[in-house]
Design an enzyme around this catalytic site. Structure first.
Site, short mmCIF file in Angstrom:
data_model
loop_
_atom_site.label_atom_id
_atom_site.label_comp_id
_atom_site.label_asym_id
_atom_site.label_seq_id
_atom_site.Cartn_x
_atom_site.Cartn_y
_atom_site.Cartn_z
N SER A 31 50.27 11.87 49.82
CA SER A 31 48.92 12.02 50.32
C SER A 31 48.82 12.71 51.68
O SER A 31 47.80 13.30 52.00
CB SER A 31 48.25 10.64 50.44
OG SER A 31 48.19 10.03 49.18
N SER A 32 49.87 12.61 52.48
CA SER A 32 49.79 13.20 53.81
C SER A 32 51.14 13.78 54.22
O SER A 32 52.17 13.47 53.64
CB SER A 32 49.36 12.14 54.83
OG SER A 32 50.39 11.21 55.04
#
Length: 92
Positions: A31-32
């Site tokens: 996600s990041s």
């Protein structure tokens, strides 16, 4: 009488894995940028995935270039390997 000889074909042809049906195609996503997809890609390599596509995108994003690439690359007979752990299942 013709003294010409036909050229011989090589006995060992180079393998062309890009045209072999039935390959495993891997997809890993985090996600990041702070997250590490190393565990996922290691598992996909253990599964002998021929090609691994990756994404670093939020779960709320609809733009997944890596997933799009994996789906476009996959042909009939191939396997798309996506989930490497249950916590990733709902996020794909």
């Amino acid at each position: 009488m013709d003294n010409r000889t036909e050229p011989t074909l090589p006995l060992e042809l180079a393998e062309q894995p890009e045209v072999v049906p039935g390959q495993k195609i891997g997809y890993a996503r985090v996600s990041s940028k702070d997250q590490n997809r190393e565990r996922q890609t290691a598992e996909l390599k253990k599964e002998k995935c021929f090609h691994i596509f990756t994404d670093t995108v939020s779960g709320s994003s609809t733009d997944s270039l890596g997933l799009d690439g994996a789906l476009n690359y996959t042909r009939p007979g191939d396997q798309l390997v996506v989930v490497t752990s249950m916590d990733r299942l709902a996020r794909c």
